[in-house]
Enzyme design. Structure first.
Site, PDB file in Angstrom:
ATOM      1  N   GLY A  90      25.337   8.594  42.131  1.00  0.00           N
ATOM      2  CA  GLY A  90      25.482   9.811  41.342  1.00  0.00           C
ATOM      3  C   GLY A  90      26.898  10.334  41.271  1.00  0.00           C
ATOM      4  O   GLY A  90      27.335  10.843  40.234  1.00  0.00           O
TER       5      GLY A  90
ATOM      6  N   ARG B 119      23.390  18.465  49.028  1.00  0.00           N
ATOM      7  CA  ARG B 119      24.062  17.531  48.092  1.00  0.00           C
ATOM      8  C   ARG B 119      23.215  17.382  46.829  1.00  0.00           C
ATOM      9  O   ARG B 119      22.018  17.152  46.877  1.00  0.00           O
ATOM     10  CB  ARG B 119      24.241  16.181  48.770  1.00  0.00           C
ATOM     11  CG  ARG B 119      24.881  15.090  47.889  1.00  0.00           C
ATOM     12  CD  ARG B 119      23.862  14.215  47.219  1.00  0.00           C
ATOM     13  NE  ARG B 119      24.464  13.078  46.508  1.00  0.00           N
ATOM     14  CZ  ARG B 119      23.782  12.256  45.701  1.00  0.00           C
ATOM     15  NH1 ARG B 119      22.504  12.462  45.465  1.00  0.00           N
ATOM     16  NH2 ARG B 119      24.382  11.252  45.089  1.00  0.00           N
ATOM     17  N   VAL B 120      23.858  17.506  45.690  1.00  0.00           N
ATOM     18  CA  VAL B 120      23.187  17.294  44.406  1.00  0.00           C
ATOM     19  C   VAL B 120      23.861  16.110  43.732  1.00  0.00           C
ATOM     20  O   VAL B 120      25.088  16.048  43.662  1.00  0.00           O
ATOM     21  CB  VAL B 120      23.285  18.556  43.526  1.00  0.00           C
ATOM     22  CG1 VAL B 120      22.727  18.285  42.139  1.00  0.00           C
ATOM     23  CG2 VAL B 120      22.541  19.707  44.184  1.00  0.00           C
ATOM     24  N   GLY B 121      23.058  15.179  43.245  1.00  0.00           N
ATOM     25  CA  GLY B 121      23.610  14.012  42.557  1.00  0.00           C
ATOM     26  C   GLY B 121      23.721  14.244  41.064  1.00  0.00           C
ATOM     27  O   GLY B 121      23.786  15.386  40.577  1.00  0.00           O
ATOM     28  N   ASP B 122      23.725  13.161  40.327  1.00  0.00           N
ATOM     29  CA  ASP B 122      23.858  13.241  38.867  1.00  0.00           C
ATOM     30  C   ASP B 122      22.539  13.586  38.164  1.00  0.00           C
ATOM     31  O   ASP B 122      22.542  14.150  37.073  1.00  0.00           O
ATOM     32  CB  ASP B 122      24.387  11.908  38.310  1.00  0.00           C
ATOM     33  CG  ASP B 122      23.533  10.711  38.709  1.00  0.00           C
ATOM     34  OD1 ASP B 122      22.838  10.775  39.751  1.00  0.00           O
ATOM     35  OD2 ASP B 122      23.554   9.696  37.987  1.00  0.00           O
TER      36      ASP B 122
ATOM     37  N   THR C 142      20.499   5.672  36.887  1.00  0.00           N
ATOM     38  CA  THR C 142      20.165   5.583  38.303  1.00  0.00           C
ATOM     39  C   THR C 142      21.391   4.992  39.001  1.00  0.00           C
ATOM     40  O   THR C 142      22.213   4.346  38.367  1.00  0.00           O
ATOM     41  CB  THR C 142      18.948   4.661  38.559  1.00  0.00           C
ATOM     42  OG1 THR C 142      19.258   3.337  38.097  1.00  0.00           O
ATOM     43  CG2 THR C 142      17.705   5.155  37.832  1.00  0.00           C
ATOM     44  N   GLY C 143      21.453   5.205  40.313  1.00  0.00           N
ATOM     45  CA  GLY C 143      22.580   4.635  41.061  1.00  0.00           C
ATOM     46  C   GLY C 143      23.474   5.707  41.643  1.00  0.00           C
ATOM     47  O   GLY C 143      23.043   6.858  41.815  1.00  0.00           O
TER      48      GLY C 143
ATOM     49  N   THR D 210      15.781   6.464  42.438  1.00  0.00           N
ATOM     50  CA  THR D 210      15.667   7.337  41.260  1.00  0.00           C
ATOM     51  C   THR D 210      14.846   6.667  40.170  1.00  0.00           C
ATOM     52  O   THR D 210      14.791   5.434  40.088  1.00  0.00           O
ATOM     53  CB  THR D 210      17.054   7.698  40.668  1.00  0.00           C
ATOM     54  OG1 THR D 210      17.886   8.233  41.667  1.00  0.00           O
ATOM     55  CG2 THR D 210      16.978   8.638  39.483  1.00  0.00           C
TER      56      THR D 210
HETATM   57  N1  GLY Z   1      21.508   8.859  40.938  1.00  0.00           N
HETATM   58  C1  GLY Z   1      20.814   9.529  41.952  1.00  0.00           C
HETATM   59  C2  GLY Z   1      21.676  10.224  42.903  1.00  0.00           C
HETATM   60  O1  GLY Z   1      22.829   9.880  43.080  1.00  0.00           O
HETATM   61  O2  GLY Z   1      21.198  11.157  43.540  1.00  0.00           O
END
Ligand code: GLY
Length: 354
Positions: free
Chosen positions: A259, A233-236, A256-257, A205
């Site tokens: 999510g 799947r959707v992250g943060d 980043t990291g 990210t």
């Molecule tokens: N922080 C990026 C994700 O988890 O998709």
């Protein structure tokens, strides 16, 4: 940062929670390494470590009068187009079916308006689409096919985002994943060691926060998300308040990291809220990481000392032009640019790697 394979057993979470309470959290109380925020000169941009060219471009733009958000987006566009960055845009690692799905969001401080897209396929620059959601609709977040249709309405051309490198890594992951299927991995000595390591499930990210000389702030986050994720799947990253947040009166932050850890704590909103309450950027970043450490209960997400075993980082600027970054595991570097030029600096961290 690598994530553990899911071998989660419900009952062990109780044991792990006890471990975290008895041993983990007191060690979280004091961050290691640099903990002070710094103050930048002129326009400032901070980003994850893969963003040195991005922050350079953002500060150049703001120096020549570009709006902080336009400058920030132009910065991350460099990384979205880079086939060698396998965590963002073109060449990003795909979902478990081999399809690249991207998430991005933008937030514009002066208008307090945001736009985002999630699970969008075949578009190299999701941050530009997110910005059009902000500028041309009454909505904040478009997903999947709707986001792709919206991008095409605006003239974006579909393209295959999977490069040979990202396809090879994905295929190797499929071949290595299990002994209980029909895929056979190649002999390890025949595989480029760099490729072999990439099969572990890392997250990448880029987040970029920017502040111009008048103190107006904006931010953008863009990603291909968790390697080999379940489709959809959707992250943060595209979630306002999680992957990024900006309050033009107080500060801007993004992540980043892992999510999922951020989504369950809405850390970017909370970090800006901490800045509103008077904390400096670095301190605010560390404080939300402590919150994540305290709320992580699952055994498979904790090490033997009760500490989160995943990576999560925040990049922050406040209204006064102070900036910083904080990460769960250090030492680690992030990207900064101001009137002194673009460079990497050391982030504050909660836990030190062995
Ligand atoms: N922080 C990026 C994700 O988890 O998709």
């Amino acid at each position: 940062m690598k994530q553990n394979r899911r071998e989660f057993i419900e009952t062990s979470a109780v044991v792990a929670a006890g471990l975290a309470l008895s041993t983990g959290l007191p060690q979280v109380a004091r961050a290691k390494g640099l903990t002070e925020s710094r103050t930048g000169r002129g326009p400032i941009a901070v980003a994850s470590g893969n963003g040195v060219e991005a922050v350079r471009r953002a500060v150049e733009g703001m120096t020549s009068g570009e709006d902080a958000l336009d400058a920030a987006i132009a910065g991350v566009n460099i990384v979205e187009a880079d086939p060698d960055d396998i965590t963002v845009g073109y060449g990003g690692l795909p979902n478990e079916l081999g399809v690249v799905e991207l998430d991005s969001a933008v937030m514009h401080g002066p208008t307090h308006r945001a736009g985002a897209v999630a699970s969008i396929r075949n578009i190299m620059h999701p941050s530009k689409v997110a910005n059009l959601v902000r500028k041309t609709t009454d909505h904040v977040l478009l997903v999947g096919q709707g986001a792709l249709d919206f991008a095409k309405m605006h003239g974006f051309k579909e393209q295959d985002l999977l490069t040979d490198k990202s396809r090879e890594i994905w295929l190797l992951w499929k071949q290595k994943m299990s002994d209980a299927d029909d895929w056979l991995p190649p002999p390890k000595e025949e595989v480029d060691p760099g490729l072999w390591n990439m099969v572990e499930r890392w997250t990448g990210t880029i987040h970029l926060s920017a502040r111009d000389t008048s103190g107006d702030m904006s931010c953008v986050t863009t990603t291909s998300g968790l390697f080999f994720k379940i489709p959809g799947r959707v992250g943060d990253s595209p979630i306002i308040g999680a992957g990024l947040y900006c309050d033009n009166d107080y500060g801007t932050a993004g992540s980043t990291g892992r999510g999922e850890a951020n989504l369950q704590n809405l850390c970017s909103y909370q970090a800006v809220e901490f800045m509103r309450q008077g904390m400096g950027p670095t301190e605010a970043g560390l404080e939300v990481l402590k919150r994540v450490a305290e709320t992580t209960k699952r055994a498979d997400l904790l090490d033997e000392q009760g500490r989160p075993n995943f990576g999560l980082s925040f990049y922050l600027i406040d209204k006064q032009g102070r900036y910083g970054a904080a990460t769960m595991w250090g030492p680690s570097e992030y990207a900064v640019a101001d009137a002194e030029g673009a460079r990497k600096e050391e982030a504050a961290f909660l836990f030190e790697r062995d």
